[in-house]
Design an enzyme around this catalytic site. Structure first.
Site, PDB file in Angstrom:
ATOM      1  N   HIS A 247     -27.531 -87.251  -8.394  1.00 37.03           N
ATOM      2  CA  HIS A 247     -28.047 -86.517  -7.230  1.00 37.03           C
ATOM      3  C   HIS A 247     -29.560 -86.582  -7.094  1.00 37.03           C
ATOM      4  CE1 HIS A 247     -29.061 -83.510 -10.232  1.00 37.03           C
ATOM      5  NE2 HIS A 247     -29.781 -82.890  -9.330  1.00 37.03           N
TER       6      HIS A 247
HETATM    7  C1  UD1 Z   1     -31.800 -79.039  -6.136  1.00 34.65           C
HETATM    8  C2  UD1 Z   1     -33.027 -79.020  -7.061  1.00 34.65           C
HETATM    9  C3  UD1 Z   1     -32.761 -79.916  -8.251  1.00 34.65           C
HETATM   10  C4  UD1 Z   1     -31.460 -79.569  -8.942  1.00 34.65           C
HETATM   11  C5  UD1 Z   1     -30.326 -79.585  -7.924  1.00 34.65           C
HETATM   12  C6  UD1 Z   1     -29.009 -79.196  -8.535  1.00 34.65           C
HETATM   13  C7  UD1 Z   1     -35.256 -78.808  -6.067  1.00 34.65           C
HETATM   14  C8  UD1 Z   1     -36.508 -79.540  -5.786  1.00 34.65           C
HETATM   15  N1  UD1 Z   1     -34.196 -79.557  -6.400  1.00 34.65           N
HETATM   16  O1  UD1 Z   1     -31.671 -80.364  -5.633  1.00 34.65           O
HETATM   17  O2  UD1 Z   1     -33.826 -79.736  -9.189  1.00 34.65           O
HETATM   18  O3  UD1 Z   1     -31.216 -80.516  -9.964  1.00 34.65           O
HETATM   19  O4  UD1 Z   1     -30.648 -78.662  -6.866  1.00 34.65           O
HETATM   20  O5  UD1 Z   1     -27.975 -79.330  -7.618  1.00 34.65           O
HETATM   21  O6  UD1 Z   1     -35.253 -77.596  -5.986  1.00 34.65           O
HETATM   22  N2  UD1 Z   1     -26.619 -78.951   0.515  1.00 34.65           N
HETATM   23  C9  UD1 Z   1     -25.390 -78.556   0.953  1.00 34.65           C
HETATM   24  N3  UD1 Z   1     -24.912 -77.369   0.489  1.00 34.65           N
HETATM   25  C10 UD1 Z   1     -25.590 -76.583  -0.367  1.00 34.65           C
HETATM   26  C11 UD1 Z   1     -26.860 -76.999  -0.789  1.00 34.65           C
HETATM   27  C12 UD1 Z   1     -27.362 -78.199  -0.349  1.00 34.65           C
HETATM   28  O7  UD1 Z   1     -24.723 -79.231   1.701  1.00 34.65           O
HETATM   29  O8  UD1 Z   1     -25.088 -75.514  -0.759  1.00 34.65           O
HETATM   30  C13 UD1 Z   1     -27.132 -80.245   1.001  1.00 34.65           C
HETATM   31  C14 UD1 Z   1     -28.140 -80.111   2.096  1.00 34.65           C
HETATM   32  O9  UD1 Z   1     -27.891 -81.104   3.027  1.00 34.65           O
HETATM   33  C15 UD1 Z   1     -29.459 -80.383   1.425  1.00 34.65           C
HETATM   34  C16 UD1 Z   1     -29.064 -81.306   0.277  1.00 34.65           C
HETATM   35  O10 UD1 Z   1     -27.748 -80.926  -0.081  1.00 34.65           O
HETATM   36  O11 UD1 Z   1     -30.391 -80.940   2.281  1.00 34.65           O
HETATM   37  C17 UD1 Z   1     -29.964 -81.194  -0.921  1.00 34.65           C
HETATM   38  O12 UD1 Z   1     -30.061 -79.842  -1.335  1.00 34.65           O
HETATM   39  P1  UD1 Z   1     -31.431 -79.264  -1.941  1.00 34.65           P
HETATM   40  O13 UD1 Z   1     -31.200 -77.859  -2.350  1.00 34.65           O
HETATM   41  O14 UD1 Z   1     -32.562 -79.524  -1.038  1.00 34.65           O
HETATM   42  O15 UD1 Z   1     -31.719 -80.184  -3.204  1.00 34.65           O
HETATM   43  P2  UD1 Z   1     -30.774 -80.679  -4.369  1.00 34.65           P
HETATM   44  O16 UD1 Z   1     -30.670 -82.143  -4.265  1.00 34.65           O
HETATM   45  O17 UD1 Z   1     -29.493 -79.885  -4.423  1.00 34.65           O
END
Ligand code: UD1
Length: 367
Positions: free
Chosen positions: A209
């Site tokens: 991820h």
């Molecule tokens: C975040 C953390 C990362 C951690 C990871 C664990 C930061 C910088 N990154 O990354 O350190 O390893 O979480 O999972 O804080 N999304 C959904 N549903 C959700 C949450 C997110 O669909 O409940 C999608 C959204 O489109 C979002 C993307 O996933 O844009 C990424 O989510 P985001 O929270 O920005 O970063 P992670 O890659 O999850």
């Protein structure tokens, strides 16, 4: 009556829930403590958030800041503003931030500027890779927090070399292992292997991820090609993080993976089911931080698709190896030939939350 101290435990994203749970349970047993879970709302899907609250026995968050998805600046800024408003209204006696997600430095900044004692649990980890967003989060958080609770000696040394006074630093151990030990009996009873027809069979678990691996088309294409080749050696089970799912769909790579019988694409898994998958796997291929630790504890060989790790103890004492894309397949062959072995790592003993509680007692001059 003796004063009760209010402690806000800040959690934002999936790995944070596993870090606050043992501490919340330990504090719930202390009459002097009133622990509140503050969810920033970065992860909001049932499978990325709520399911962990249920499994880990965490209460409904006292507050949900609802920051949701967004750019780094948006997530950090929204937490700073919303958590500051919460703190002004609700003034806790201590704020605990965990890990290295965007909420970690944001919540710490809001709290220290209001002169509320603030602690970082899992302090001192460094990948020395400043293009990694989490590295910036770790550096900022450790610079400003009053109390730095570290998991390992390397973390203490990192903080010392940055000139951080050692009076702020206490080595407490690895809180994720408290969660793993707390739930191990349930993990062993999980029936996911039977459900997936994997019981007694050799398989590898894959999790990817990190933006550095999945966000560019070129990188993700190469990784998909490698996974297709790896699946000829051993069947793969690949729970898809929402970021990875979105990129696979955007770049048009989902179908080619989904069509392959030897690759099982799954939804994000609950904690116990995922740990059962990891404990039964011949090998894990990952770019996660926590999974490097969990595999090391469980004795599952782990190939980490990164150039560095902020958890070097998993390399020196655990089962982890850093691999490059060019070497993944050959490393997979050697790891499949190797014997499994369980490792003992200092302070990975399920007693970290108890040591943190002792530190909190010191903060409040209770001991
Ligand atoms: C975040 C953390 C990362 C951690 C990871 C664990 C930061 C910088 N990154 O990354 O350190 O390893 O979480 O999972 O804080 N999304 C959904 N549903 C959700 C949450 C997110 O669909 O409940 C999608 C959204 O489109 C979002 C993307 O996933 O844009 C990424 O989510 P985001 O929270 O920005 O970063 P992670 O890659 O999850």
């Amino acid at each position: 009556m003796r004063k009760q101290f209010t402690i806000d435990l800040v959690a934002a994203a999936r790995p944070n829930f596993m870090k606050i749970a043992p501490l919340w349970h330990a504090l719930a047993k202390r009459p002097w403590a009133r622990a509140r879970v503050i969810h920033t709302g970065q992860h909001y899907d049932y499978a990325m958030s709520q399911v962990f609250f249920e499994e880990l026995g965490l209460p409904t968050p006292y507050a949900n800041l609802g920051v949701g998805s967004g750019s780094h600046g948006q997530q950090t800024g929204r937490v700073l503003e919303a958590f500051e408003a919460h703190l002004v209204k609700e003034r806790p006696d201590l704020v605990v931030v965990v890990g290295d997600v965007n909420a970690t430095p944001a919540a710490a900044l809001a709290a220290v500027k209001l002169h509320i004692p603030t602690a970082h649990l899992e302090a001192g980890l460094r990948s020395f890779e400043r293009t990694m967003p989490e590295e910036i989060n770790r550096l900022v958080t450790d610079t400003i927090c009053d109390h730095l609770w570290t998991p390992s000696e390397d973390a203490d040394m990192n903080l010392a070399s940055e000139g951080i006074p050692m009076a702020r630093v206490t080595r407490v151990g690895n809180i994720m292992i408290d969660t793993l030990l707390m739930l191990l009996p349930r993990i062993q009873k999980e029936d996911i292997l039977e459900k997936l027809g994997l019981w007694g069979k050799g398989y590898a678990v894959v999790t990817l991820h990190r933006p550095s691996n999945v966000d560019s088309q070129e990188s993700l294409k190469l990784l998909c090609e490698l996974l297709l080749k790896a699946s000829q050696k051993i069947p793969l089970v690949f729970p898809l993080h929402p970021r990875t799912r979105a990129r696979l769909l955007e770049f048009g790579f989902m179908d080619v993976l989904a069509k392959k019988d030897a690759i099982r694409l799954l939804e994000p898994q609950p904690y116990c089911a995922f740990m059962r998958l990891v404990s039964g796997a011949r090998i894990v291929v990952t770019d996660s931080g926590g999974v490097q630790e969990e595999t090391s504890y469980l004795g599952t060989p782990c190939l980490t698709l990164r150039d560095n790790t902020e958890r070097p103890i998993t390399l020196s004492l655990g089962t982890n190896r850093l691999v490059r894309r060019e070497t993944l397949l050959s490393e997979l062959d050697s790891a499949l030939d190797a014997q499994r072995s369980k490792r003992t790592i200092p302070l990975w003993d399920g007693k970290t939350a108890a040591r943190v509680v002792q530190q909190i007692e010191t903060v409040f001059s209770l001991s």
